[in-house]
Write a protein that holds these residues in place. Structure first.
Motif, PDB file in Angstrom:
ATOM      1  N   VAL A 187      22.567  51.235 -18.300  1.00 21.39           N
ATOM      2  CA  VAL A 187      23.707  50.695 -17.560  1.00 21.39           C
ATOM      3  C   VAL A 187      24.761  51.796 -17.509  1.00 21.39           C
ATOM      4  O   VAL A 187      25.212  52.273 -18.555  1.00 21.39           O
ATOM      5  N   TRP A 188      25.146  52.192 -16.299  1.00 20.30           N
ATOM      6  CA  TRP A 188      26.025  53.345 -16.123  1.00 20.30           C
ATOM      7  C   TRP A 188      26.960  53.132 -14.942  1.00 20.30           C
ATOM      8  O   TRP A 188      26.788  52.216 -14.150  1.00 20.30           O
ATOM      9  N   ALA A 189      27.939  54.024 -14.828  1.00 18.31           N
ATOM     10  CA  ALA A 189      28.875  54.015 -13.691  1.00 18.31           C
ATOM     11  C   ALA A 189      29.423  55.425 -13.495  1.00 18.31           C
ATOM     12  O   ALA A 189      29.526  56.194 -14.462  1.00 18.31           O
ATOM     13  N   SER A 190      29.783  55.753 -12.273  1.00 18.54           N
ATOM     14  CA  SER A 190      30.315  57.084 -11.986  1.00 18.54           C
ATOM     15  C   SER A 190      31.690  57.293 -12.620  1.00 18.54           C
ATOM     16  O   SER A 190      32.073  58.423 -12.905  1.00 18.54           O
ATOM     17  N   TRP A 191      32.410  56.217 -12.876  1.00 19.39           N
ATOM     18  CA  TRP A 191      33.749  56.313 -13.461  1.00 19.39           C
ATOM     19  C   TRP A 191      33.717  56.390 -14.987  1.00 19.39           C
ATOM     20  O   TRP A 191      34.745  56.548 -15.630  1.00 19.39           O
ATOM     21  N   CYS A 192      32.545  56.310 -15.566  1.00 21.72           N
ATOM     22  CA  CYS A 192      32.379  56.242 -17.023  1.00 21.72           C
ATOM     23  C   CYS A 192      32.227  57.645 -17.617  1.00 21.72           C
ATOM     24  O   CYS A 192      31.229  58.320 -17.377  1.00 21.72           O
ATOM     25  N   VAL A 193      33.213  58.062 -18.399  1.00 24.24           N
ATOM     26  CA  VAL A 193      33.193  59.385 -19.028  1.00 24.24           C
ATOM     27  C   VAL A 193      32.054  59.486 -20.031  1.00 24.24           C
ATOM     28  O   VAL A 193      31.354  60.503 -20.106  1.00 24.24           O
ATOM     29  N   ALA A 194      31.818  58.438 -20.801  1.00 21.49           N
ATOM     30  CA  ALA A 194      30.734  58.445 -21.789  1.00 21.49           C
ATOM     31  C   ALA A 194      29.362  58.536 -21.112  1.00 21.49           C
ATOM     32  O   ALA A 194      28.434  59.138 -21.661  1.00 21.49           O
ATOM     33  N   CYS A 195      29.240  57.967 -19.918  1.00 17.96           N
ATOM     34  CA  CYS A 195      27.972  58.051 -19.172  1.00 17.96           C
ATOM     35  C   CYS A 195      27.672  59.495 -18.801  1.00 17.96           C
ATOM     36  O   CYS A 195      26.521  59.935 -18.863  1.00 17.96           O
ATOM     37  N   LEU A 196      28.706  60.219 -18.432  1.00 13.63           N
ATOM     38  CA  LEU A 196      28.546  61.634 -18.094  1.00 13.63           C
ATOM     39  C   LEU A 196      28.103  62.421 -19.327  1.00 13.63           C
ATOM     40  O   LEU A 196      27.284  63.341 -19.227  1.00 13.63           O
ATOM     41  N   GLU A 197      28.599  62.034 -20.488  1.00 10.09           N
ATOM     42  CA  GLU A 197      28.229  62.698 -21.734  1.00 10.09           C
ATOM     43  C   GLU A 197      26.738  62.499 -22.052  1.00 10.09           C
ATOM     44  O   GLU A 197      26.072  63.416 -22.529  1.00 10.09           O
ATOM     45  N   LEU A 226      21.145  50.672 -13.946  1.00  8.60           N
ATOM     46  CA  LEU A 226      21.925  49.534 -13.451  1.00  8.60           C
ATOM     47  C   LEU A 226      23.331  50.071 -13.234  1.00  8.60           C
ATOM     48  O   LEU A 226      24.078  50.285 -14.192  1.00  8.60           O
ATOM     49  N   ASN A 227      23.641  50.366 -11.971  1.00  5.47           N
ATOM     50  CA  ASN A 227      24.949  50.905 -11.624  1.00  5.47           C
ATOM     51  C   ASN A 227      25.942  49.761 -11.658  1.00  5.47           C
ATOM     52  O   ASN A 227      25.865  48.828 -10.866  1.00  5.47           O
ATOM     53  N   TYR A 228      26.880  49.840 -12.601  1.00  4.51           N
ATOM     54  CA  TYR A 228      27.707  48.710 -13.005  1.00  4.51           C
ATOM     55  C   TYR A 228      29.137  48.815 -12.481  1.00  4.51           C
ATOM     56  O   TYR A 228      29.843  49.789 -12.799  1.00  4.51           O
ATOM     57  N   LYS A 229      29.531  47.843 -11.663  1.00  9.03           N
ATOM     58  CA  LYS A 229      30.915  47.741 -11.154  1.00  9.03           C
ATOM     59  C   LYS A 229      31.422  49.076 -10.609  1.00  9.03           C
ATOM     60  O   LYS A 229      32.471  49.571 -11.002  1.00  9.03           O
ATOM     61  N   ASP A 230      30.648  49.638  -9.717  1.00 11.89           N
ATOM     62  CA  ASP A 230      30.928  50.985  -9.237  1.00 11.89           C
ATOM     63  C   ASP A 230      31.013  51.010  -7.716  1.00 11.89           C
ATOM     64  O   ASP A 230      30.520  50.109  -7.034  1.00 11.89           O
ATOM     65  N   ASP A 231      31.599  52.039  -7.188  1.00  4.27           N
ATOM     66  CA  ASP A 231      31.622  52.314  -5.760  1.00  4.27           C
ATOM     67  C   ASP A 231      30.313  53.016  -5.413  1.00  4.27           C
ATOM     68  O   ASP A 231      29.968  54.033  -6.034  1.00  4.27           O
ATOM     69  N   GLU A 235      25.471  65.333  -7.853  1.00  4.15           N
ATOM     70  CA  GLU A 235      26.111  66.388  -8.651  1.00  4.15           C
ATOM     71  C   GLU A 235      25.445  66.612 -10.005  1.00  4.15           C
ATOM     72  O   GLU A 235      25.361  67.745 -10.479  1.00  4.15           O
ATOM     73  N   HIS A 236      24.995  65.553 -10.655  1.00  8.18           N
ATOM     74  CA  HIS A 236      24.526  65.650 -12.043  1.00  8.18           C
ATOM     75  C   HIS A 236      23.022  65.471 -12.208  1.00  8.18           C
ATOM     76  O   HIS A 236      22.510  65.589 -13.316  1.00  8.18           O
ATOM     77  N   GLY A 237      22.327  65.174 -11.129  1.00  8.42           N
ATOM     78  CA  GLY A 237      20.893  64.932 -11.209  1.00  8.42           C
ATOM     79  C   GLY A 237      20.620  63.444 -11.368  1.00  8.42           C
ATOM     80  O   GLY A 237      21.484  62.675 -11.786  1.00  8.42           O
ATOM     81  N   ASN A 238      19.388  63.080 -11.024  1.00  9.05           N
ATOM     82  CA  ASN A 238      19.029  61.663 -11.041  1.00  9.05           C
ATOM     83  C   ASN A 238      17.831  61.427 -11.967  1.00  9.05           C
ATOM     84  O   ASN A 238      16.691  61.656 -11.573  1.00  9.05           O
ATOM     85  N   PRO A 239      18.081  60.948 -13.185  1.00 10.51           N
ATOM     86  CA  PRO A 239      16.973  60.691 -14.110  1.00 10.51           C
ATOM     87  C   PRO A 239      16.277  59.352 -13.868  1.00 10.51           C
ATOM     88  O   PRO A 239      15.285  59.037 -14.517  1.00 10.51           O
ATOM     89  N   TYR A 240      16.783  58.569 -12.917  1.00  5.93           N
ATOM     90  CA  TYR A 240      16.311  57.202 -12.716  1.00  5.93           C
ATOM     91  C   TYR A 240      15.216  57.121 -11.651  1.00  5.93           C
ATOM     92  O   TYR A 240      15.332  57.722 -10.588  1.00  5.93           O
ATOM     93  N   LEU A 241      14.197  56.341 -11.928  1.00  3.89           N
ATOM     94  CA  LEU A 241      13.171  56.059 -10.925  1.00  3.89           C
ATOM     95  C   LEU A 241      13.771  55.193  -9.825  1.00  3.89           C
ATOM     96  O   LEU A 241      13.485  55.382  -8.648  1.00  3.89           O
ATOM     97  N   ALA A 242      14.630  54.255 -10.225  1.00  9.97           N
ATOM     98  CA  ALA A 242      15.334  53.388  -9.273  1.00  9.97           C
ATOM     99  C   ALA A 242      16.622  52.909  -9.921  1.00  9.97           C
ATOM    100  O   ALA A 242      16.724  52.837 -11.151  1.00  9.97           O
ATOM    101  N   ASN A 243      17.581  52.583  -9.078  1.00  8.42           N
ATOM    102  CA  ASN A 243      18.865  52.065  -9.528  1.00  8.42           C
ATOM    103  C   ASN A 243      19.174  50.764  -8.814  1.00  8.42           C
ATOM    104  O   ASN A 243      19.045  50.680  -7.596  1.00  8.42           O
ATOM    105  N   ALA A 244      19.613  49.785  -9.584  1.00  2.34           N
ATOM    106  CA  ALA A 244      20.101  48.532  -9.009  1.00  2.34           C
ATOM    107  C   ALA A 244      21.621  48.600  -8.962  1.00  2.34           C
ATOM    108  O   ALA A 244      22.250  49.163  -9.862  1.00  2.34           O
ATOM    109  N   VAL A 245      22.212  48.034  -7.925  1.00  2.00           N
ATOM    110  CA  VAL A 245      23.663  48.032  -7.767  1.00  2.00           C
ATOM    111  C   VAL A 245      24.207  46.668  -8.203  1.00  2.00           C
ATOM    112  O   VAL A 245      23.953  45.656  -7.550  1.00  2.00           O
ATOM    113  N   ASP A 246      24.933  46.666  -9.301  1.00  2.00           N
ATOM    114  CA  ASP A 246      25.574  45.452  -9.816  1.00  2.00           C
ATOM    115  C   ASP A 246      27.078  45.573  -9.566  1.00  2.00           C
ATOM    116  O   ASP A 246      27.863  45.822 -10.475  1.00  2.00           O
TER     117      ASP A 246
END
Length: 189
Positions: free
Chosen positions: A79-89, A108-113, A123-134
């Motif tokens: 569960v991640w989001a582009s606005w999440c600093v810890a997710c970037l870490e 699971l892209n969470y509460k994100d644009d 920008e950071h690469g995509n480790p996910y096979l698929a992403n769901a937009v929540d």
């Protein structure tokens, strides 16, 4: 000594004794809590099937992502989001895990644009096979998400086997995730 003086003395001592006892009880709870790992919060969903859901995919809003994606293979939901600093870490750790081909990673892209989420992955690469937009966080609530990032390991039968709260570190991968993944992958359906 008169009975009034004895009563006054007994009441006076208990007036001070009760706060001292409460202080020691509260201090002991605090002391125990200091030595607990905040990423090891038990989840009522561990040992239960993945909640039923259906969400649009980040890469194609016409396609849907559902709980059926988890059947037949051991997988990880982050569960991640582009606005999440810890997710970037934790992102480089997830990318390395994906490059090892040790497990399928879903997001699971969470509460994100959505536009910002796409940009983040470019920008950071995509480790996910698929992403769901929540977008509204409703499915996250069904999964028991407290915040981002959170990571779940799901077995071949679609049962949640582990929940990690916070940043997944390389140490977490080596000591917790990979041993569990190996064990679950060796299980027969």
């Amino acid at each position: 000594m008169s009975s009034r003086l004895r009563l006054f003395r007994d009441v006076g001592m208990s007036k001070y004794l009760l706060p001292v006892i409460l202080f020691f009880i509260l201090t002991s709870f605090l002391f125990v809590g200091l030595y607990r790992d905040p990423t090891e919060v038990s989840s009522p969903l561990v040992g239960k099937p993945v909640p039923q859901f259906s969400l649009p995919r980040l890469d194609n809003s016409e396609a849907l992502f559902s709980e059926r994606e988890f059947l037949g293979k051991v997988s990880l939901l982050n569960v991640w989001a582009s606005w999440c600093v810890a997710c970037l870490e934790e992102h480089p750790v997830l990318s390395e895990l994906a490059n090892r081909n040790a497990i399928i990673i879903y997001g699971l892209n969470y509460k994100d644009d959505v536009t910002k989420a796409h940009q983040y992955l470019v920008e950071h690469g995509n480790p996910y096979l698929a992403n769901a937009v929540d977008a509204f966080g409703r499915v996250g609530i069904e999964w028991g998400v407290y915040g981002v990032p959170e990571t779940f390991v799901v077995d071949k039968k679609g049962v949640i086997r582990y929940k990690h709260i916070g940043v997944v570190t390389q140490q977490d991968v080596e000591e917790k995730l990979l041993p569990l993944i190996g064990q679950l992958q060796s299980e027969v359906l």
